[in-house]
Design an enzyme around this catalytic site. Structure first.
Site, PDB file in Angstrom:
ATOM      1  N   ASP A 126      19.147  -7.385 -70.882  1.00 41.91           N
ATOM      2  CA  ASP A 126      18.726  -8.565 -71.626  1.00 41.91           C
ATOM      3  C   ASP A 126      17.306  -8.341 -72.121  1.00 41.91           C
ATOM      4  OD1 ASP A 126      18.997 -11.046 -72.821  1.00 41.91           O
ATOM      5  OD2 ASP A 126      18.988 -12.187 -70.961  1.00 41.91           O
ATOM      6  N   ASP A 127      16.898  -9.204 -73.053  1.00 45.48           N
ATOM      7  CA  ASP A 127      15.553  -9.078 -73.605  1.00 45.48           C
ATOM      8  C   ASP A 127      14.501  -9.682 -72.688  1.00 45.48           C
ATOM      9  OD1 ASP A 127      16.440 -11.689 -74.051  1.00 45.48           O
ATOM     10  OD2 ASP A 127      15.595 -11.838 -76.055  1.00 45.48           O
ATOM     11  N   ASP A 138      13.179 -15.471 -67.960  1.00 43.47           N
ATOM     12  CA  ASP A 138      12.171 -16.525 -67.996  1.00 43.47           C
ATOM     13  C   ASP A 138      12.137 -17.220 -66.639  1.00 43.47           C
ATOM     14  OD1 ASP A 138      10.624 -18.816 -68.514  1.00 43.47           O
ATOM     15  OD2 ASP A 138      11.324 -18.964 -70.563  1.00 43.47           O
TER      16      ASP A 138
END
Length: 156
Positions: A90-91, A94
Protein backbone atom coordinates in the site's frame (compact mmCIF):
# COMPACT_ATOMS: atom_id res chain seq x y z
CA UNK A 1 -7.32 19.32 10.57
CA UNK A 2 -7.50 21.34 7.38
CA UNK A 3 -5.81 19.92 4.31
CA UNK A 4 -3.45 22.88 4.38
CA UNK A 5 -2.29 22.64 8.05
CA UNK A 6 0.73 20.37 7.61
CA UNK A 7 1.36 18.91 4.18
CA UNK A 8 3.91 16.67 2.48
CA UNK A 9 3.61 16.92 -1.32
CA UNK A 10 5.25 14.07 -3.22
CA UNK A 11 6.25 14.28 -6.89
CA UNK A 12 6.04 11.37 -9.32
CA UNK A 13 9.84 11.13 -9.32
CA UNK A 14 10.00 11.01 -5.53
CA UNK A 15 7.21 8.45 -5.30
CA UNK A 16 8.96 6.24 -7.86
CA UNK A 17 12.24 6.45 -5.91
CA UNK A 18 10.43 5.65 -2.65
CA UNK A 19 8.56 2.69 -4.19
CA UNK A 20 11.88 1.33 -5.52
CA UNK A 21 13.39 1.80 -2.05
CA UNK A 22 10.50 -0.26 -0.68
CA UNK A 23 11.33 -2.99 -3.20
CA UNK A 24 14.97 -2.98 -1.98
CA UNK A 25 13.82 -3.39 1.61
CA UNK A 26 11.43 -6.20 0.67
CA UNK A 27 14.19 -7.95 -1.30
CA UNK A 28 16.22 -8.11 1.91
CA UNK A 29 13.63 -10.59 3.22
CA UNK A 30 15.23 -13.21 0.93
CA UNK A 31 11.87 -14.76 0.09
CA UNK A 32 10.50 -15.92 -3.22
CA UNK A 33 7.28 -13.92 -3.39
CA UNK A 34 4.63 -15.78 -5.37
CA UNK A 35 2.10 -12.96 -5.47
CA UNK A 36 1.19 -9.59 -4.05
CA UNK A 37 -2.05 -8.28 -2.66
CA UNK A 38 -2.47 -4.55 -2.98
CA UNK A 39 -4.89 -2.33 -1.15
CA UNK A 40 -6.81 -0.20 -3.64
CA UNK A 41 -6.67 2.46 -4.73
CA UNK A 42 -3.52 3.84 -3.14
CA UNK A 43 -1.53 0.63 -3.44
CA UNK A 44 -1.98 0.29 -7.21
CA UNK A 45 0.90 2.58 -8.15
CA UNK A 46 3.53 1.29 -5.72
CA UNK A 47 2.62 -2.35 -6.39
CA UNK A 48 3.40 -1.87 -10.10
CA UNK A 49 6.86 -0.55 -9.24
CA UNK A 50 7.58 -3.15 -6.54
CA UNK A 51 6.41 -6.06 -8.70
CA UNK A 52 8.51 -4.87 -11.62
CA UNK A 53 11.60 -4.63 -9.42
CA UNK A 54 11.06 -8.00 -7.73
CA UNK A 55 9.91 -9.90 -10.84
CA UNK A 56 6.45 -10.67 -9.43
CA UNK A 57 3.72 -11.16 -12.04
CA UNK A 58 0.69 -11.94 -9.89
CA UNK A 59 -1.07 -8.93 -8.40
CA UNK A 60 -4.28 -9.46 -6.46
CA UNK A 61 -6.36 -6.67 -4.94
CA UNK A 62 -8.29 -6.06 -1.78
CA UNK A 63 -10.58 -3.08 -2.10
CA UNK A 64 -11.12 -1.04 1.04
CA UNK A 65 -12.51 2.47 1.35
CA UNK A 66 -11.78 4.50 4.47
CA UNK A 67 -11.41 8.04 3.18
CA UNK A 68 -14.72 9.14 1.70
CA UNK A 69 -13.62 12.70 1.07
CA UNK A 70 -10.22 14.34 1.18
CA UNK A 71 -10.33 15.50 4.77
CA UNK A 72 -11.83 12.85 7.03
CA UNK A 73 -11.48 9.14 7.53
CA UNK A 74 -14.85 7.46 7.89
CA UNK A 75 -16.20 3.98 8.41
CA UNK A 76 -14.08 1.33 6.71
CA UNK A 77 -15.81 -0.77 4.09
CA UNK A 78 -14.33 -3.93 2.55
CA UNK A 79 -15.45 -3.73 -1.05
CA UNK A 80 -13.97 -7.07 -2.07
CA UNK A 81 -11.20 -9.29 -0.93
CA UNK A 82 -9.06 -11.88 -2.61
CA UNK A 83 -5.47 -12.87 -2.77
CA UNK A 84 -2.88 -15.16 -1.34
CA UNK A 85 -1.12 -15.04 1.98
CA UNK A 86 2.05 -13.42 0.75
CA UNK A 87 2.91 -9.71 0.32
CA UNK A 88 0.56 -6.77 0.92
CA UNK A 89 1.52 -3.42 -0.67
CA UNK A 90 0.00 0.00 0.00
CA UNK A 91 1.02 3.62 -0.33
CA UNK A 92 0.31 4.75 3.25
CA UNK A 93 -0.62 3.53 6.69
CA UNK A 94 -2.32 6.32 8.61
CA UNK A 95 -4.30 5.14 11.65
CA UNK A 96 -3.76 1.43 10.97
CA UNK A 97 -7.49 0.76 10.56
CA UNK A 98 -7.16 -0.51 7.00
CA UNK A 99 -4.11 -2.65 7.83
CA UNK A 100 -5.95 -4.11 10.81
CA UNK A 101 -8.84 -5.27 8.65
CA UNK A 102 -6.53 -6.72 5.99
CA UNK A 103 -4.49 -8.49 8.72
CA UNK A 104 -7.68 -10.23 9.84
CA UNK A 105 -8.31 -11.40 6.26
CA UNK A 106 -4.69 -12.32 5.49
CA UNK A 107 -3.06 -12.80 8.93
CA UNK A 108 0.33 -14.15 7.81
CA UNK A 109 0.97 -11.59 5.07
CA UNK A 110 4.04 -9.36 5.02
CA UNK A 111 2.86 -5.72 4.97
CA UNK A 112 5.06 -3.34 2.95
CA UNK A 113 4.05 0.31 2.87
CA UNK A 114 5.77 3.30 1.26
CA UNK A 115 4.79 5.92 3.87
CA UNK A 116 3.92 5.26 7.52
CA UNK A 117 2.44 7.37 10.29
CA UNK A 118 3.06 6.44 13.96
CA UNK A 119 -0.44 5.08 14.69
CA UNK A 120 -0.27 2.62 11.78
CA UNK A 121 3.36 1.50 12.17
CA UNK A 122 2.76 -1.38 14.62
CA UNK A 123 0.80 -3.26 11.93
CA UNK A 124 3.43 -2.79 9.20
CA UNK A 125 6.45 -5.02 8.56
CA UNK A 126 8.37 -2.84 6.08
CA UNK A 127 8.13 0.85 5.18
CA UNK A 128 10.32 3.53 3.61
CA UNK A 129 9.44 6.92 5.10
CA UNK A 130 7.75 7.91 8.34
CA UNK A 131 5.77 11.15 8.56
CA UNK A 132 4.10 12.68 11.60
CA UNK A 133 0.50 11.74 12.38
CA UNK A 134 -0.73 15.28 11.71
CA UNK A 135 0.76 15.49 8.20
CA UNK A 136 -1.45 15.22 5.11
CA UNK A 137 0.36 13.54 2.22
CA UNK A 138 -0.45 14.83 -1.25
CA UNK A 139 0.26 11.97 -3.64
CA UNK A 140 1.24 12.80 -7.21
CA UNK A 141 -1.98 11.34 -8.66
CA UNK A 142 -3.90 13.93 -6.60
CA UNK A 143 -1.86 16.86 -7.85
CA UNK A 144 -1.36 19.13 -10.83
CA UNK A 145 0.20 22.50 -10.29
CA UNK A 146 -2.44 22.78 -7.57
CA UNK A 147 -4.73 20.26 -5.88
CA UNK A 148 -6.94 18.50 -8.45
CA UNK A 149 -10.48 17.43 -7.59
CA UNK A 150 -11.48 14.02 -8.98
CA UNK A 151 -13.49 14.14 -12.21
CA UNK A 152 -16.36 12.09 -10.75
CA UNK A 153 -18.80 14.13 -8.68
CA UNK A 154 -19.08 11.37 -6.08
CA UNK A 155 -15.86 12.55 -4.43
CA UNK A 156 -13.08 10.43 -3.09
Amino acid sequence: MSLLDKTFPISWDQFHRDARALAWRISDQNKKWEATVTITRGGLVPVAVVCRELGIRTIETICIASYHDYSTQGEITVLKSKGQNILVIDDLTDTGKTASIVRKIIPKAHFAIVYAKPQGRPLIDTFVTEVSQDTWIYFPWDMGFTYQKPIAKSGY
